[in-house]
Motif scaffolding. Structure first.
Motif, PDB file in Angstrom:
ATOM      1  N   MET A   1       0.842  -1.178   0.000  1.00  0.00           N
ATOM      2  CA  MET A   1       0.000   0.000   0.000  1.00  0.00           C
ATOM      3  C   MET A   1       0.896   1.253   0.000  1.00  0.00           C
ATOM      4  SD  MET A   1      -2.856   0.866   2.786  1.00  0.00           S
ATOM      5  CE  MET A   1      -3.901   2.219   2.645  1.00  0.00           C
ATOM      6  N   PRO A   2       0.690   2.174  -0.915  1.00  0.00           N
ATOM      7  CA  PRO A   2       1.525   3.362  -0.990  1.00  0.00           C
ATOM      8  C   PRO A   2       1.433   4.244   0.247  1.00  0.00           C
ATOM      9  CG  PRO A   2       0.237   3.124  -2.994  1.00  0.00           C
ATOM     10  CD  PRO A   2      -0.265   2.106  -2.003  1.00  0.00           C
ATOM     11  N   SER A   3       2.542   4.853   0.570  1.00  0.00           N
ATOM     12  CA  SER A   3       2.618   5.758   1.706  1.00  0.00           C
ATOM     13  C   SER A   3       2.517   7.191   1.212  1.00  0.00           C
ATOM     14  CB  SER A   3       3.958   5.530   2.413  1.00  0.00           C
ATOM     15  OG  SER A   3       4.395   6.666   3.066  1.00  0.00           O
ATOM     16  N   GLU A   4       2.078   8.115   2.074  1.00  0.00           N
ATOM     17  CA  GLU A   4       2.001   9.519   1.692  1.00  0.00           C
ATOM     18  C   GLU A   4       3.386  10.158   1.644  1.00  0.00           C
ATOM     19  OE1 GLU A   4      -0.796  11.822   3.885  1.00  0.00           O
ATOM     20  OE2 GLU A   4      -2.289  10.236   3.845  1.00  0.00           O
ATOM     21  N   ASP A   5       4.382   9.536   2.255  1.00  0.00           N
ATOM     22  CA  ASP A   5       5.712  10.111   2.340  1.00  0.00           C
ATOM     23  C   ASP A   5       6.723   9.427   1.436  1.00  0.00           C
ATOM     24  OD1 ASP A   5       4.920  11.950   4.283  1.00  0.00           O
ATOM     25  OD2 ASP A   5       5.182  10.465   5.858  1.00  0.00           O
ATOM     26  N   GLY A   6       6.289   8.687   0.457  1.00  0.00           N
ATOM     27  CA  GLY A   6       7.212   7.984  -0.419  1.00  0.00           C
ATOM     28  C   GLY A   6       6.678   7.901  -1.828  1.00  0.00           C
ATOM     29  N   CYS A   7       7.128   6.908  -2.531  1.00  0.00           N
ATOM     30  CA  CYS A   7       6.698   6.684  -3.908  1.00  0.00           C
ATOM     31  C   CYS A   7       5.175   6.553  -3.967  1.00  0.00           C
ATOM     32  CB  CYS A   7       7.359   5.403  -4.425  1.00  0.00           C
ATOM     33  SG  CYS A   7       6.726   4.815  -6.008  1.00  0.00           S
ATOM     34  N   PRO A   8       4.535   7.236  -4.929  1.00  0.00           N
ATOM     35  CA  PRO A   8       3.076   7.134  -5.034  1.00  0.00           C
ATOM     36  C   PRO A   8       2.588   5.723  -5.359  1.00  0.00           C
ATOM     37  CG  PRO A   8       3.919   8.842  -6.509  1.00  0.00           C
ATOM     38  CD  PRO A   8       5.090   8.175  -5.884  1.00  0.00           C
ATOM     39  N   LYS A   9       3.466   4.876  -5.877  1.00  0.00           N
ATOM     40  CA  LYS A   9       3.051   3.528  -6.264  1.00  0.00           C
ATOM     41  C   LYS A   9       3.322   2.506  -5.151  1.00  0.00           C
ATOM     42  CE  LYS A   9       3.553   0.136  -9.938  1.00  0.00           C
ATOM     43  NZ  LYS A   9       4.188  -0.181 -11.203  1.00  0.00           N
ATOM     44  N   CYS A  10       4.563   2.516  -4.590  1.00  0.00           N
ATOM     45  CA  CYS A  10       4.912   1.473  -3.626  1.00  0.00           C
ATOM     46  C   CYS A  10       5.239   1.981  -2.230  1.00  0.00           C
ATOM     47  CB  CYS A  10       6.087   0.639  -4.155  1.00  0.00           C
ATOM     48  SG  CYS A  10       7.691   1.472  -4.080  1.00  0.00           S
ATOM     49  N   GLY A  11       5.390   3.316  -2.059  1.00  0.00           N
ATOM     50  CA  GLY A  11       5.672   3.873  -0.749  1.00  0.00           C
ATOM     51  C   GLY A  11       7.140   3.914  -0.369  1.00  0.00           C
ATOM     52  N   HIS A  12       8.032   3.415  -1.227  1.00  0.00           N
ATOM     53  CA  HIS A  12       9.469   3.414  -0.938  1.00  0.00           C
ATOM     54  C   HIS A  12       9.978   4.843  -0.797  1.00  0.00           C
ATOM     55  CE1 HIS A  12      13.395   1.496  -0.849  1.00  0.00           C
ATOM     56  NE2 HIS A  12      13.843   2.427  -1.683  1.00  0.00           N
ATOM     57  N   GLY A  13      10.967   5.066   0.077  1.00  0.00           N
ATOM     58  CA  GLY A  13      11.412   6.411   0.389  1.00  0.00           C
ATOM     59  C   GLY A  13      12.644   6.905  -0.335  1.00  0.00           C
ATOM     60  N   GLU A  14      13.168   6.176  -1.329  1.00  0.00           N
ATOM     61  CA  GLU A  14      14.353   6.635  -2.035  1.00  0.00           C
ATOM     62  C   GLU A  14      14.052   6.773  -3.522  1.00  0.00           C
ATOM     63  OE1 GLU A  14      18.002   4.540  -1.215  1.00  0.00           O
ATOM     64  OE2 GLU A  14      17.164   3.835   0.684  1.00  0.00           O
ATOM     65  N   CYS A  43      11.479   5.910  -8.659  1.00  0.00           N
ATOM     66  CA  CYS A  43      11.551   5.197  -7.395  1.00  0.00           C
ATOM     67  C   CYS A  43      12.704   4.195  -7.472  1.00  0.00           C
ATOM     68  CB  CYS A  43      10.235   4.466  -7.131  1.00  0.00           C
ATOM     69  SG  CYS A  43      10.273   3.420  -5.660  1.00  0.00           S
ATOM     70  N   ALA A  44      13.546   4.174  -6.447  1.00  0.00           N
ATOM     71  CA  ALA A  44      14.692   3.265  -6.423  1.00  0.00           C
ATOM     72  C   ALA A  44      14.266   1.814  -6.228  1.00  0.00           C
ATOM     73  CB  ALA A  44      15.656   3.681  -5.318  1.00  0.00           C
ATOM     74  N   SER A  45      13.033   1.595  -5.800  1.00  0.00           N
ATOM     75  CA  SER A  45      12.564   0.233  -5.553  1.00  0.00           C
ATOM     76  C   SER A  45      11.798  -0.344  -6.742  1.00  0.00           C
ATOM     77  CB  SER A  45      11.678   0.203  -4.309  1.00  0.00           C
ATOM     78  OG  SER A  45      11.168  -1.088  -4.078  1.00  0.00           O
ATOM     79  N   CYS A  46      10.710   0.314  -7.148  1.00  0.00           N
ATOM     80  CA  CYS A  46       9.840  -0.265  -8.184  1.00  0.00           C
ATOM     81  C   CYS A  46      10.064   0.324  -9.570  1.00  0.00           C
ATOM     82  CB  CYS A  46       8.376  -0.113  -7.787  1.00  0.00           C
ATOM     83  SG  CYS A  46       7.743   1.582  -7.877  1.00  0.00           S
ATOM     84  N   GLY A  47      10.779   1.459  -9.665  1.00  0.00           N
ATOM     85  CA  GLY A  47      11.050   2.064 -10.966  1.00  0.00           C
ATOM     86  C   GLY A  47       9.986   3.014 -11.465  1.00  0.00           C
ATOM     87  N   TYR A  48       8.917   3.211 -10.708  1.00  0.00           N
ATOM     88  CA  TYR A  48       7.882   4.164 -11.113  1.00  0.00           C
ATOM     89  C   TYR A  48       8.548   5.510 -11.362  1.00  0.00           C
ATOM     90  CZ  TYR A  48       3.887   7.328 -10.757  1.00  0.00           C
ATOM     91  OH  TYR A  48       2.957   8.296 -10.997  1.00  0.00           O
ATOM     92  N   SER A  49       8.219   6.161 -12.478  1.00  0.00           N
ATOM     93  CA  SER A  49       8.882   7.413 -12.847  1.00  0.00           C
ATOM     94  C   SER A  49       7.871   8.486 -13.211  1.00  0.00           C
ATOM     95  CB  SER A  49       9.805   7.194 -14.046  1.00  0.00           C
ATOM     96  OG  SER A  49      10.784   6.238 -13.741  1.00  0.00           O
ATOM     97  N   GLU A  50       8.247   9.734 -12.929  1.00  0.00           N
ATOM     98  CA  GLU A  50       7.472  10.897 -13.329  1.00  0.00           C
ATOM     99  C   GLU A  50       8.413  11.888 -13.986  1.00  0.00           C
ATOM    100  OE1 GLU A  50       5.377  12.486  -9.948  1.00  0.00           O
ATOM    101  OE2 GLU A  50       3.981  10.815  -9.884  1.00  0.00           O
TER     102      GLU A  50
END
Length: 68
Positions: A1-14, A43-50
């Motif tokens: 579940m995505p976090s409000e403080d991280g990646c919009p897709k996976c919630g990862h913080g880097e 996102c350094a974890s899932c690769g989601y990009s903007e």
């Protein structure tokens, strides 16, 4: 579940930030002149990009937008 403080897709913080250049339309496309620049935040974890226009000089501003 995505976090409000991280990646919009996976919630990862880097995130990784890079720059790409693209051509516009018309003559710049015909002559392959890359006159448009964008910051890519991935996102350094899932690769989601903007993509963000590279009008701003500080990459940290772009990362702040990505992480909310």
């Amino acid at each position: 579940m995505p976090s409000e403080d991280g990646c919009p897709k996976c919630g990862h913080g880097e995130a990784d930030v890079d720059t790409i250049s693209t051509t516009g339309g018309g003559l710049s496309k015909m002559f392959d002149i890359q006159n448009r620049k964008f910051e890519v935040v991935s996102c350094a974890s899932c690769g989601y990009s903007e993509l963000y226009r590279a009008d701003r000089s500080a990459a940290s501003d772009v990362v702040d937008v990505f992480f909310g």
